[in-house]
Design a protein around this motif. Structure first.
Motif, mmCIF file in Angstrom:
data_model
loop_
_atom_site.group_PDB
_atom_site.id
_atom_site.type_symbol
_atom_site.label_atom_id
_atom_site.label_comp_id
_atom_site.label_asym_id
_atom_site.label_seq_id
_atom_site.Cartn_x
_atom_site.Cartn_y
_atom_site.Cartn_z
ATOM 1 N N GLY A 175 0.816 -1.212 0.000
ATOM 2 C CA GLY A 175 0.000 0.000 0.000
ATOM 3 C C GLY A 175 0.847 1.257 0.000
ATOM 4 O O GLY A 175 0.588 2.207 -0.745
ATOM 5 N N GLU A 176 1.890 1.270 0.832
ATOM 6 C CA GLU A 176 2.792 2.425 0.889
ATOM 7 C C GLU A 176 3.466 2.651 -0.453
ATOM 8 O O GLU A 176 3.587 3.780 -0.928
ATOM 9 C CB GLU A 176 3.841 2.210 1.975
ATOM 10 C CG GLU A 176 3.278 2.217 3.378
ATOM 11 C CD GLU A 176 4.243 1.673 4.426
ATOM 12 O OE1 GLU A 176 5.455 1.502 4.119
ATOM 13 O OE2 GLU A 176 3.778 1.410 5.546
ATOM 14 N N ILE A 204 -5.629 -2.719 1.754
ATOM 15 C CA ILE A 204 -5.139 -3.836 0.940
ATOM 16 C C ILE A 204 -5.359 -5.132 1.716
ATOM 17 O O ILE A 204 -5.021 -5.222 2.902
ATOM 18 C CB ILE A 204 -3.623 -3.709 0.647
ATOM 19 C CG1 ILE A 204 -3.289 -2.337 0.088
ATOM 20 C CG2 ILE A 204 -3.125 -4.863 -0.200
ATOM 21 C CD1 ILE A 204 -3.328 -2.183 -1.373
ATOM 22 N N ALA A 205 -5.908 -6.136 1.042
ATOM 23 C CA ALA A 205 -6.123 -7.445 1.666
ATOM 24 C C ALA A 205 -6.008 -8.538 0.608
ATOM 25 O O ALA A 205 -5.993 -8.259 -0.591
ATOM 26 C CB ALA A 205 -7.498 -7.493 2.334
ATOM 27 N N LEU A 207 -10.629 -0.086 -1.542
ATOM 28 C CA LEU A 207 -10.340 -1.446 -1.094
ATOM 29 C C LEU A 207 -9.773 -2.205 -2.277
ATOM 30 O O LEU A 207 -10.440 -2.377 -3.296
ATOM 31 C CB LEU A 207 -11.608 -2.129 -0.588
ATOM 32 C CG LEU A 207 -11.486 -3.610 -0.210
ATOM 33 C CD1 LEU A 207 -10.517 -3.793 0.954
ATOM 34 C CD2 LEU A 207 -12.851 -4.185 0.134
ATOM 35 N N ARG A 208 -8.518 -2.638 -2.164
ATOM 36 C CA ARG A 208 -7.877 -3.425 -3.227
ATOM 37 C C ARG A 208 -7.607 -4.823 -2.697
ATOM 38 O O ARG A 208 -7.057 -4.985 -1.614
ATOM 39 C CB ARG A 208 -6.558 -2.777 -3.676
ATOM 40 C CG ARG A 208 -6.718 -1.409 -4.328
ATOM 41 C CD ARG A 208 -7.704 -1.382 -5.504
ATOM 42 N NE ARG A 208 -7.482 -2.403 -6.503
ATOM 43 C CZ ARG A 208 -6.796 -2.237 -7.615
ATOM 44 N NH1 ARG A 208 -6.261 -1.073 -7.903
ATOM 45 N NH2 ARG A 208 -6.655 -3.232 -8.456
ATOM 46 N N PRO A 236 -3.379 -8.851 -13.254
ATOM 47 C CA PRO A 236 -4.632 -8.150 -13.504
ATOM 48 C C PRO A 236 -5.287 -7.603 -12.238
ATOM 49 O O PRO A 236 -5.910 -6.550 -12.262
ATOM 50 C CB PRO A 236 -5.517 -9.212 -14.169
ATOM 51 C CG PRO A 236 -4.551 -10.174 -14.781
ATOM 52 C CD PRO A 236 -3.361 -10.190 -13.854
ATOM 53 N N SER A 237 -5.128 -8.294 -11.099
ATOM 54 C CA SER A 237 -5.771 -7.815 -9.864
ATOM 55 C C SER A 237 -5.129 -6.544 -9.332
ATOM 56 O O SER A 237 -5.719 -5.838 -8.512
ATOM 57 C CB SER A 237 -5.764 -8.896 -8.782
ATOM 58 O OG SER A 237 -4.490 -9.133 -8.246
ATOM 59 N N LEU A 238 -3.948 -6.235 -9.789
ATOM 60 C CA LEU A 238 -3.267 -5.003 -9.390
ATOM 61 C C LEU A 238 -3.648 -3.833 -10.283
ATOM 62 O O LEU A 238 -3.536 -2.682 -9.902
ATOM 63 C CB LEU A 238 -1.740 -5.225 -9.440
ATOM 64 C CG LEU A 238 -0.835 -4.091 -8.985
ATOM 65 C CD1 LEU A 238 -1.153 -3.660 -7.558
ATOM 66 C CD2 LEU A 238 0.616 -4.516 -9.095
#
Length: 190
Positions: free
Chosen positions: A17-18, A63-64, A88-89, A182-184
């Protein structure tokens, strides 16, 4: 200067996340040190509090991992009330897939063969185990000794979060990673 709060399921999610904030919002700074909820069982019930914070104070990036569940269903379950200042990613399947997605950076930093890294780590059923398998073959003994448990090579060692977090904070490149995960990538608004 704008500020944002990063909340993560674990220390690796916080580091990602950072780094995403630094890459995507270079003129922003963290509102405070990232919040590591130390597990999804503590993160999920706290989401309404972070959503309220996003509405009233400053944006929040959370992030999770999906842990193999459907990201769309998890998002709907965890966050029935979306807000533009709360992001929310969800990493498919684990945040480690995003770490592996910067194939070039990971191979160089942890001194493992690039050709052993998956082209699409989101498709890996157990990215954490893949990282352990790869690091067992690292040219750097310290990584082999500290990232992988000496008692059980299928488990992370005491230096797992330290070394992977250092890689993410110092060398992981979101632009390279998004090419393989792809999820990023950008969230589909439909």
């Amino acid at each position: 200067m704008s500020r944002i709060l990063v909340v993560g399921e674990d220390t690796l999610c916080c580091a990602l996340g950072e780094r995403l904030v630094a890459a995507c919002l270079p003129d922003w700074q963290l509102a405070q040190p990232s919040i590591d909820t130390k597990g999804v069982t503590k993160l999920q019930p706290s989401l309404p509090r972070y959503l309220s914070l996003a509405r009233s104070l400053h944006p929040v990036l959370c992030i999770a991992d999906t842990d193999g569940q459907c990201a769309v269903e998890l998002r709907a379950k965890w966050l029935p009330q979306a807000h533009e200042r709360f992001v929310l990613r969800l990493a498919i399947t684990e945040a480690e897939s995003w770490v592996l997605a910067d194939r070039q950076g990971f191979a160089q930093a942890l001194e493992v063969p690039l050709n052993k890294l998956p082209q699409c780590p989101d498709e890996e059923s157990d990215p954490k185990r893949l990282i352990l398998t790869l690091v067992k073959k690292s040219k750097i003994r310290q990584f082999r000794d500290e990232v992988v448990s000496s008692a059980d090579p299928s488990k992370p060692g005491t230096g797992y979060n330290l070394h992977l977090g250092a890689f993410v904070r110092g060398q992981w490149d979101a632009k390279r990673a998004v090419e393989h995960s792809p999820s990023l990538g950008p969230v589909n608004a439909s």
